[in-house]
Design an enzyme around this catalytic site. Structure first.
Site, mmCIF file in Angstrom:
data_model
loop_
_atom_site.group_PDB
_atom_site.id
_atom_site.type_symbol
_atom_site.label_atom_id
_atom_site.label_comp_id
_atom_site.label_asym_id
_atom_site.label_seq_id
_atom_site.Cartn_x
_atom_site.Cartn_y
_atom_site.Cartn_z
ATOM 1 N N TYR A 1 0.870 -1.184 0.000
ATOM 2 C CA TYR A 1 0.000 0.000 0.000
ATOM 3 C C TYR A 1 0.899 1.223 0.000
ATOM 4 C CZ TYR A 1 -4.393 2.481 1.100
ATOM 5 O OH TYR A 1 -5.497 3.297 1.072
ATOM 6 N N ARG B 1 -6.518 10.818 -10.448
ATOM 7 C CA ARG B 1 -5.845 11.480 -9.319
ATOM 8 C C ARG B 1 -5.325 10.413 -8.364
ATOM 9 N NH1 ARG B 1 -6.181 12.708 -4.378
ATOM 10 N NH2 ARG B 1 -8.131 11.572 -4.123
ATOM 11 N N LYS C 1 -5.789 -1.856 -2.419
ATOM 12 C CA LYS C 1 -6.858 -1.647 -1.437
ATOM 13 C C LYS C 1 -7.607 -2.934 -1.134
ATOM 14 C CE LYS C 1 -7.773 2.959 -0.572
ATOM 15 N NZ LYS C 1 -8.736 3.875 0.003
ATOM 16 N N GLU D 1 -12.462 5.292 -6.086
ATOM 17 C CA GLU D 1 -11.114 5.510 -5.573
ATOM 18 C C GLU D 1 -10.281 6.360 -6.526
ATOM 19 O OE1 GLU D 1 -8.004 5.455 -3.013
ATOM 20 O OE2 GLU D 1 -10.034 4.721 -2.644
ATOM 21 N N ASP D 2 -9.710 7.432 -5.998
ATOM 22 C CA ASP D 2 -8.771 8.289 -6.736
ATOM 23 C C ASP D 2 -9.345 8.858 -8.029
ATOM 24 O OD1 ASP D 2 -7.028 7.995 -4.711
ATOM 25 O OD2 ASP D 2 -5.576 6.758 -5.773
ATOM 26 N N ASP E 1 -13.645 7.231 0.065
ATOM 27 C CA ASP E 1 -12.927 7.693 1.258
ATOM 28 C C ASP E 1 -11.903 8.771 0.944
ATOM 29 O OD1 ASP E 1 -10.966 6.164 0.065
ATOM 30 O OD2 ASP E 1 -10.423 5.052 1.865
ATOM 31 N N ASP E 2 -11.842 9.211 -0.321
ATOM 32 C CA ASP E 2 -10.996 10.357 -0.659
ATOM 33 C C ASP E 2 -11.732 11.666 -0.378
ATOM 34 O OD1 ASP E 2 -8.818 8.852 -1.578
ATOM 35 O OD2 ASP E 2 -9.795 8.539 -3.499
ATOM 36 N N ASN F 1 -0.467 11.448 0.656
ATOM 37 C CA ASN F 1 0.367 10.339 0.184
ATOM 38 C C ASN F 1 0.789 10.580 -1.259
ATOM 39 O OD1 ASN F 1 0.300 8.514 2.433
ATOM 40 N ND2 ASN F 1 -1.858 8.150 1.975
ATOM 41 N N ASN G 1 -3.638 6.253 8.707
ATOM 42 C CA ASN G 1 -3.854 5.579 7.431
ATOM 43 C C ASN G 1 -5.308 5.145 7.312
ATOM 44 O OD1 ASN G 1 -3.776 3.622 5.256
ATOM 45 N ND2 ASN G 1 -1.565 3.508 5.569
#
Length: 552
Positions: free
Chosen positions: A133, A186, A204, A276-277, A299-300, A408, A452
């Site tokens: 990760y 992203r 993930k 995600e992202d 969760d971003d 991160n 985290n």
């Protein structure tokens, strides 16, 4: 009745379809050599078994299994324990000096022996989490085209428009409970990595299993490839994605809508889809569009301003004050300075609730000096923003300033642990998104915490699964946060830490899962009835364990 057996290779998907077609017939078909029915599970034999990561045990196959599955001569004669395999592999991985080499070794193990991969990761979670990760996964995504060997998830590109349901059916597993999907725009704080962002969903979901106990066969990583605006990748001969600029507008929306519709049609309304992202302009829109029709979360962005909102909700809950009032205790700073009411007309919609009455302030340092916050949280993805002057300003107005550098990978962290402790003269309580080594300062050793999201989302996903939830609500995210906070003991706090050790993450995840499930039942979105009496024990009983099973 006679039974003839042909020695043919059968794919897992074909085997499943065949089983489904005969399951209601009252007959039992036994395929030797390649299919052995054990406890309602089909296991390949012979050379095919050694190439099936879901069932391969390598040298841990015992003598009876080697006879039963036609493995004689295909393995050296020694039989070893899974624990010895773990010891050997950890010794091998520690010999690599470059983190990316360790990452590649772990991915190759996952493709070769799934249970051993998860056993290794669970038993050595604090050492290996930064490898599978953040931060190493960021470098892996940057170089994904060069290190790519075998697909580990589904790639859905613009070429598949109109055929996405068919593409989903190509995946060998049918009972999918959790999907992590990205469009690669992203990736962490690294920007647009296009198709090579697949490393994030893969990583993930590895944690959903290792830390949260969600079965690996029920996890599906997906990358939506609509192109990339990364010129370096477009010119890279090893790039594995579409060589075109990103699709936008209607073309983008139609592809995403087809995917969301197909996922629900193929896997049912209880499949959890984690966005995600995605870039902010798409992430907020997708969450708003599908949050009422699908089981989704992100969760971003349910970080960032989402962090602020959850803090405000918790403050309102504890003080009985209206959330409109508790929001005023939280201030946000963006690239243009402090978010204040005079900027409201030019702000993105998700920032407007945080535009408070105050004169304009141009930068973070000036904002810290005038607001005098007790906690400083960085989640912008922009590195080095917590400067020496900023940390000193935080220290001047706080005996123990709480510094959370969450961005991160490590290169994008707002400051390092050493900087936080040194610039605050050892007074800061520090945690970061990426891991940092302990710091020696003024004769004392400071052990930085890792803030985290891996503490939360694996247990959160397990709670969704065990409750059969059909929607995600903010109260469920808040329940997960409260459960994590409840695992922080006085002894942990006295060490200057604000999170429990990752070594106990499976226990933590069970507690989080139970709290999330309890909230799902409370607000009426749980469908798995009757509700278990002890949700913690039920969560623990549902968690996947990677110990080897006997096939004979």
């Amino acid at each position: 009745m006679s039974l003839s057996v042909s020695r043919v290779t059968t794919s897992r998907a074909q085997k499943q379809e065949r089983a489904e077609s005969i399951s209601g017939s009252g007959c039992v078909f036994i395929y030797t050599e390649l299919l052995v029915c054990i406890a309602e599970e089909s296991v390949e034999s012979g050379y095919s078994l050694l190439r099936d990561p879901q069932y391969n045990k390598g040298l841990a196959f015992n003598e009876k299994e080697r006879d039963a599955h036609y493995l004689r001569g295909l393995l050296p004669p020694i039989v070893v324990s899974q624990q010895l395999q773990v010891k050997k592999l950890m010794q091998s991985i520690r010999n690599y000096e470059v983190p990316l080499q360790k990452y590649i070794a772990m991915m190759e193990l996952q493709e070769r022996n799934e249970r051993l991969f998860y056993k290794l990761l669970i038993d050595n979670v604090e050492e290996l989490l930064p490898i599978v990760y953040t931060p190493t996964v960021g470098e892996a995504c940057q170089k994904y085209g060069s290190i790519f060997k075998r697909p580990q998830g589904l790639y859905i590109s613009l070429k598949e428009k109109g055929k996405i349901l068919e593409v989903l059916k190509n995946w060998p597993e049918r009972s999918i409970q959790v999907i992590v999907v990205t469009d690669g725009e992203r990736i962490l704080g690294l920007g647009d990595l296009g198709c090579q962002g697949m490393g994030i969903p893969v990583g993930k979901l590895s944690l959903y299993t290792a830390l949260g106990g969600v079965r690996p066969s029920s996890c599906l990583p997906i990358t939506i490839d609509v192109g990339t605006n990364n010129e370096q990748l477009l010119k890279d001969e090893f790039y594995i994605g579409l060589r075109q600029k990103r699709a936008t507008g209607q073309e983008y929306s139609e592809l995403l809508h087809e995917f969301m519709t197909a996922a629900k049609q193929n896997y049912g309304e209880k499949v959890l889809i984690q966005f995600e992202d995605f870039a902010n302009h798409n992430a907020f829109e997708l969450l708003a569009k599908y949050g009422t029709t699908h089981l989704v979360f992100n969760d971003d962005i349910q970080a960032g301003t989402g962090i602020a909102e959850l803090i405000a909700l918790e403050m309102a809950k504890q003080t009985k004050a209206p959330v409109e009032e508790t929001r005023k205790k939280i201030w946000l700073v963006d690239s243009k300075g402090l978010i204040v009411s005079s900027r409201k007309d030019s702000l993105q919609h998700f920032k407007k609730p945080w535009a408070h009455e105050h004169e304009p302030v141009k930068d973070l340092l000036s904002a810290v000096k005038v607001i005098k916050p007790t906690v400083l949280i960085g989640s912008s993805g922009v590195g080095k923003t917590f400067t020496k002057e900023v940390i000193e300003a935080m220290t001047s107005c706080n005996d123990k300033p709480l510094i959370l550098a969450l961005s991160n990978p490590t290169s994008q962290s707002e400051c390092t642990a050493e900087e936080a402790y040194t610039w605050s003269k050892g007074r800061a309580i520090f945690a970061s998104g990426s891991p940092f080594d302990p710091v020696e300062y003024n004769g004392k050793t400071f052990v930085p915490g890792q803030s985290n999201n891996a503490y939360i989302f694996p247990g959160f996903g397990l709670g969704i699964v065990i409750s059969g939830a059909i929607r995600v609500h903010d109260e469920m995210l808040l329940a997960a946060s409260e459960a994590l906070a409840g695992q922080v003991t006085k002894e942990i706090i006295e060490k200057g830490l604000i999170y429990p050790p990752f070594s106990s993450i499976r226990k933590i995840s069970a507690q989080i899962a139970a709290s999330v499930a309890a909230k799902a039942y409370e607000i009426g979105v749980a469908t798995r009835l009757p509700r278990p009496e002890n949700l913690v024990k039920y969560a623990e009983s549902c968690m996947y364990t990677p110990v080897y099973r006997n096939y004979r």
